[in-house]
Every structure is written in structure tokens, then in C-alpha cells.
Design a protein around this motif. Structure first.
Motif, PDB file in Angstrom:
ATOM      1  N   GLU A  12       0.824  -1.210   0.000  1.00 34.65           N
ATOM      2  CA  GLU A  12       0.000   0.000   0.000  1.00 34.65           C
ATOM      3  C   GLU A  12       0.860   1.263   0.000  1.00 34.65           C
ATOM      4  OE1 GLU A  12      -3.603  -0.120   2.638  1.00 34.65           O
ATOM      5  OE2 GLU A  12      -2.646  -1.988   3.291  1.00 34.65           O
ATOM      6  N   ILE A  13       1.946   1.232   0.764  1.00 33.98           N
ATOM      7  CA  ILE A  13       2.844   2.396   0.795  1.00 33.98           C
ATOM      8  C   ILE A  13       3.427   2.647  -0.588  1.00 33.98           C
ATOM      9  CG2 ILE A  13       5.045   3.257   1.704  1.00 33.98           C
ATOM     10  CD1 ILE A  13       4.363   1.773   4.328  1.00 33.98           C
ATOM     11  N   LYS A  14       3.803   1.591  -1.278  1.00 36.78           N
ATOM     12  CA  LYS A  14       4.380   1.741  -2.615  1.00 36.78           C
ATOM     13  C   LYS A  14       3.381   2.341  -3.603  1.00 36.78           C
ATOM     14  CE  LYS A  14       7.824  -1.999  -2.519  1.00 36.78           C
ATOM     15  NZ  LYS A  14       8.225  -3.292  -3.130  1.00 36.78           N
ATOM     16  N   SER A  15       2.102   2.030  -3.449  1.00 37.82           N
ATOM     17  CA  SER A  15       1.111   2.435  -4.439  1.00 37.82           C
ATOM     18  C   SER A  15       0.340   3.703  -4.076  1.00 37.82           C
ATOM     19  CB  SER A  15       0.108   1.301  -4.677  1.00 37.82           C
ATOM     20  OG  SER A  15      -0.603   0.996  -3.483  1.00 37.82           O
ATOM     21  N   VAL A  16       0.377   4.116  -2.799  1.00 35.02           N
ATOM     22  CA  VAL A  16      -0.429   5.255  -2.375  1.00 35.02           C
ATOM     23  C   VAL A  16       0.069   6.543  -3.021  1.00 35.02           C
ATOM     24  CG1 VAL A  16       0.959   5.836  -0.325  1.00 35.02           C
ATOM     25  CG2 VAL A  16      -1.500   6.321  -0.354  1.00 35.02           C
ATOM     26  N   ASN A  17      -0.862   7.432  -3.337  1.00 32.77           N
ATOM     27  CA  ASN A  17      -0.500   8.721  -3.908  1.00 32.77           C
ATOM     28  C   ASN A  17       0.088   9.632  -2.829  1.00 32.77           C
ATOM     29  OD1 ASN A  17      -1.391   8.128  -6.538  1.00 32.77           O
ATOM     30  ND2 ASN A  17      -3.489   8.721  -6.039  1.00 32.77           N
ATOM     31  N   LEU A  18       1.197  10.272  -3.151  1.00 30.84           N
ATOM     32  CA  LEU A  18       1.801  11.219  -2.222  1.00 30.84           C
ATOM     33  C   LEU A  18       0.988  12.508  -2.184  1.00 30.84           C
ATOM     34  CD1 LEU A  18       5.543  10.744  -3.219  1.00 30.84           C
ATOM     35  CD2 LEU A  18       4.411   9.837  -1.183  1.00 30.84           C
ATOM     36  N   LEU A  19       1.008  13.163  -1.036  1.00 27.35           N
ATOM     37  CA  LEU A  19       0.277  14.420  -0.884  1.00 27.35           C
ATOM     38  C   LEU A  19       1.139  15.638  -1.190  1.00 27.35           C
ATOM     39  CD1 LEU A  19      -1.765  13.584   2.344  1.00 27.35           C
ATOM     40  CD2 LEU A  19      -2.513  13.486  -0.039  1.00 27.35           C
ATOM     41  N   GLY A  20       2.427  15.422  -1.458  1.00 28.01           N
ATOM     42  CA  GLY A  20       3.296  16.484  -1.950  1.00 28.01           C
ATOM     43  C   GLY A  20       3.334  17.707  -1.051  1.00 28.01           C
ATOM     44  N   ILE A  21       3.270  18.877  -1.690  1.00 30.96           N
ATOM     45  CA  ILE A  21       3.423  20.122  -0.924  1.00 30.96           C
ATOM     46  C   ILE A  21       2.260  20.345   0.028  1.00 30.96           C
ATOM     47  CG2 ILE A  21       4.915  21.171  -2.656  1.00 30.96           C
ATOM     48  CD1 ILE A  21       2.583  22.850  -3.580  1.00 30.96           C
ATOM     49  N   GLU A  22       1.139  19.696  -0.199  1.00 32.70           N
ATOM     50  CA  GLU A  22       0.029  19.786   0.759  1.00 32.70           C
ATOM     51  C   GLU A  22       0.466  19.251   2.117  1.00 32.70           C
ATOM     52  OE1 GLU A  22      -4.355  17.718   1.514  1.00 32.70           O
ATOM     53  OE2 GLU A  22      -3.511  17.739  -0.511  1.00 32.70           O
ATOM     54  N   ALA A  23       1.195  18.139   2.107  1.00 35.18           N
ATOM     55  CA  ALA A  23       1.703  17.569   3.360  1.00 35.18           C
ATOM     56  C   ALA A  23       2.906  18.349   3.873  1.00 35.18           C
ATOM     57  CB  ALA A  23       2.072  16.104   3.150  1.00 35.18           C
ATOM     58  N   GLN A  24       3.800  18.750   2.985  1.00 30.86           N
ATOM     59  CA  GLN A  24       4.982  19.507   3.401  1.00 30.86           C
ATOM     60  C   GLN A  24       4.593  20.820   4.063  1.00 30.86           C
ATOM     61  OE1 GLN A  24       7.191  19.944  -0.225  1.00 30.86           O
ATOM     62  NE2 GLN A  24       7.982  17.858  -0.196  1.00 30.86           N
ATOM     63  N   ALA A  25       3.539  21.458   3.543  1.00 30.17           N
ATOM     64  CA  ALA A  25       3.126  22.771   4.031  1.00 30.17           C
ATOM     65  C   ALA A  25       2.660  22.748   5.477  1.00 30.17           C
ATOM     66  CB  ALA A  25       2.018  23.335   3.142  1.00 30.17           C
ATOM     67  N   LEU A  26       2.327  21.574   6.000  1.00 25.18           N
ATOM     68  CA  LEU A  26       1.896  21.468   7.388  1.00 25.18           C
ATOM     69  C   LEU A  26       3.019  21.827   8.360  1.00 25.18           C
ATOM     70  CD1 LEU A  26      -0.099  18.098   7.191  1.00 25.18           C
ATOM     71  CD2 LEU A  26      -1.048  20.420   7.227  1.00 25.18           C
ATOM     72  N   VAL A  28       5.603  24.193   7.699  1.00 24.58           N
ATOM     73  CA  VAL A  28       6.326  25.408   7.327  1.00 24.58           C
ATOM     74  C   VAL A  28       5.546  26.628   7.812  1.00 24.58           C
ATOM     75  CG1 VAL A  28       7.371  24.338   5.297  1.00 24.58           C
ATOM     76  CG2 VAL A  28       5.269  25.658   5.044  1.00 24.58           C
ATOM     77  N   PRO A  29       6.252  27.698   8.205  1.00 28.94           N
ATOM     78  CA  PRO A  29       5.557  28.945   8.534  1.00 28.94           C
ATOM     79  C   PRO A  29       5.120  29.654   7.253  1.00 28.94           C
ATOM     80  CG  PRO A  29       7.918  29.258   8.677  1.00 28.94           C
ATOM     81  CD  PRO A  29       7.698  27.799   8.372  1.00 28.94           C
ATOM     82  N   GLU A  30       4.296  30.652   7.398  1.00 28.23           N
ATOM     83  CA  GLU A  30       3.782  31.386   6.238  1.00 28.23           C
ATOM     84  C   GLU A  30       4.916  31.935   5.377  1.00 28.23           C
ATOM     85  OE1 GLU A  30       0.844  32.375   3.748  1.00 28.23           O
ATOM     86  OE2 GLU A  30       0.502  31.393   5.683  1.00 28.23           O
ATOM     87  N   GLU A  31       5.991  32.379   6.016  1.00 27.01           N
ATOM     88  CA  GLU A  31       7.105  32.985   5.289  1.00 27.01           C
ATOM     89  C   GLU A  31       7.828  32.000   4.377  1.00 27.01           C
ATOM     90  OE1 GLU A  31       6.461  35.300   9.090  1.00 27.01           O
ATOM     91  OE2 GLU A  31       6.451  33.190   8.463  1.00 27.01           O
ATOM     92  N   ARG A  32       7.693  30.703   4.644  1.00 30.30           N
ATOM     93  CA  ARG A  32       8.376  29.676   3.848  1.00 30.30           C
ATOM     94  C   ARG A  32       7.537  29.210   2.662  1.00 30.30           C
ATOM     95  NH1 ARG A  32      10.633  26.079   1.280  1.00 30.30           N
ATOM     96  NH2 ARG A  32      12.215  24.606   2.029  1.00 30.30           N
ATOM     97  N   ARG A  33       6.255  29.513   2.666  1.00 32.31           N
ATOM     98  CA  ARG A  33       5.355  28.978   1.643  1.00 32.31           C
ATOM     99  C   ARG A  33       5.725  29.378   0.203  1.00 32.31           C
ATOM    100  NH1 ARG A  33       0.709  26.548   3.580  1.00 32.31           N
ATOM    101  NH2 ARG A  33       0.591  26.577   5.857  1.00 32.31           N
ATOM    102  N   PRO A  34       6.273  30.555  -0.046  1.00 23.44           N
ATOM    103  CA  PRO A  34       6.652  30.882  -1.436  1.00 23.44           C
ATOM    104  C   PRO A  34       7.705  29.952  -2.037  1.00 23.44           C
ATOM    105  CG  PRO A  34       6.532  32.878  -0.117  1.00 23.44           C
ATOM    106  CD  PRO A  34       6.427  31.723   0.841  1.00 23.44           C
ATOM    107  N   TYR A  35       8.375  29.152  -1.210  1.00 26.30           N
ATOM    108  CA  TYR A  35       9.446  28.272  -1.687  1.00 26.30           C
ATOM    109  C   TYR A  35       8.991  26.820  -1.851  1.00 26.30           C
ATOM    110  CZ  TYR A  35      12.270  32.262  -0.211  1.00 26.30           C
ATOM    111  OH  TYR A  35      12.785  33.526  -0.050  1.00 26.30           O
ATOM    112  N   LEU A  36       7.697  26.552  -1.720  1.00 30.24           N
ATOM    113  CA  LEU A  36       7.222  25.178  -1.751  1.00 30.24           C
ATOM    114  C   LEU A  36       7.264  24.560  -3.148  1.00 30.24           C
ATOM    115  CD1 LEU A  36       4.185  25.339   0.717  1.00 30.24           C
ATOM    116  CD2 LEU A  36       6.278  24.017   1.025  1.00 30.24           C
TER     117      LEU A  36
END
Length: 212
Positions: A12-26, A28-36
């Protein structure tokens, strides 16, 4: 999470879709979001690197290997991260980079690790690097041999701890993109894990949660 239960979730881990920057953004502070969005910075002629998010059994539980970098200079000296480093011309792929650097930094051989999947890339502004994380697994507890010039300590984080939201804290830090600001971080065993490593951990956490 026991290691046996993790093994049953590998397909399941191999096949599951990654959440990408949606997960990464959890993590990061607001100031870091322009670099996502990594592709926004290709024109900066960034360098490339790769890291290994390594899972393994530790007293029947699943553990995750992190490192505390040595204080030998450099932008990321003294910070917590994953084994890894920059792409070299002799590396055929970034996957090879992650495996080679893991061997060089903590003495774990490429033949001991099964790569499960590549995760979402992260752009690191202060060093102008694009980092490719890989999720790897090994079926025994590793015997670690540190490269003392690069690694001060290893940090073995149980996967169950990563999945526990209570280790997330707001920490005041000086960053490359802002003066002293509150940054979301994982605080574990007196280590503060923030920045790109926290972003990768967040995507790993959200991926594991999808298959539980």
C-alpha cells in the motif's frame, strides 16, 4: 507501529499517492510557503542532492533513522536531517546518491536497503539545493559506523512517535527567509527538527496515515 505490521503495509505504501506540498506545508511557517513549488526555482540553477528516510526494526517496533550533523561549518551544520548529500557526476541517479551517502555517513551498505519509493522534492533556499528524498527499508537493526567529520550522532525515532501530533511545537528560530519567527518543528529527545527535514517527515507521516 510494530515492524511486522509495517511489512504488511508495504504494498500500500508503494502504491499510495503522495500528498506532496500539501503535506509539506503542514510544517512550514507562512514565510516559507513561497518556496514550496520546486519548479519555480529551476531558473536559479540549483544543485541537486538526495537523502534516505530509512525504516528498520528496533526491538520489534519500527524506527526511523535521522542524524545530527557535525558542527564543522556549512549552512546546515549542527542540524538534524537524514543521511544524504549532493549528487556527484559518477552517480547514475539520485537514488544512487542517497544510497552512497548513507553508506559514507552512517556505514549502511546499499545492498542492505530496499528503496520503496521516491518522495516529493524540496527546495532549500539558503544553499540553493533541490533535495530528492527516498523511503528505504531494511529488515534488521543497522550497525551504524559514523563518519565523524559529517555526523555527530544518530537519532532513532520510533515511527509511532512521528505519528503522535504532540511532538509538534512552535519554536522561535532564525531562518534564511525571516528574522526570529515561530516555526513548526518536531521536538524529540531534546532535538528540534525543522525546515526541509520536517517537511519530508510530514509527507512521510501523512503517507503512513493513509495506509493505517
Amino acid at each position: 507501529m510494530t515492524f511486522d505490521s509495517l511489512l504488511h503495509k508495504i504494498p500500500e505504501i508503494k502504491s499510495v499517492n503522495l500528498l506532496g506540498i500539501e503535506a509539506q506545508a503542514l510544517m512550514v511557517p507562512e514565510e516559507r510557503r513561497p518556496y514550496l513549488k520546486v519548479d519555480d526555482f529551476i531558473s536559479n540553477n540549483p544543485r541537486y542532492s538526495a537523502v534516505m528516510m530509512l525504516l528498520y526494526p528496533k526491538e520489534q517496533e519500527t524506527s526511523l533513522l535521522l542524524i545530527e550533523r557535525s558542527n564543522g561549518g556549512g549552512v546546515h551544520a549542527g542540524q538534524v536531517g537524514f543521511p544524504g548529500g549532493k549528487y556527484e557526476v559518477e552517480d547514475k541517479t539520485l537514488e544512487v546518491t542517497a544510497l552512497r551517502e548513507t553508506d559514507e555517513e552512517v556505514g549502511i551498505k546499499a545492498t542492505q536497503i530496499e528503496i520503496l519509493k521516491a518522495f516529493t522534492r524540496v527546495y532549500i533556499p539558503p544553499s540553493n539545493f533541490i533535495v530528492q528524498p527516498y523511503l528505504g527499508i531494511m529488515d534488521t537493526t543497522p550497525r551504524v559506523e559514523l563518519s565523524v567529520d559529517e555526523v555527530a550522532n544518530i537519532i532513532e525515532m520510533p515511527l509511532s512517535i512521528l505519528l503522535d501530533d504532540t511532538i509538534i511545537k512552535e519554536v522561535g528560530l532564525q531562518t534564511s527567509y525571516a528574522e526570529l519567527i515561530d516555526v513548526p518543528a518536531y521536538v524529540y529527545n531534546n532535538y528540534t527538527i525543522w525546515g526541509a527535514t520536517a517537511m519530508m517527515l510530514s509527507e512521510l507521516k501523512e503517507t503512513i496515515k493513509q495506509v493505517l
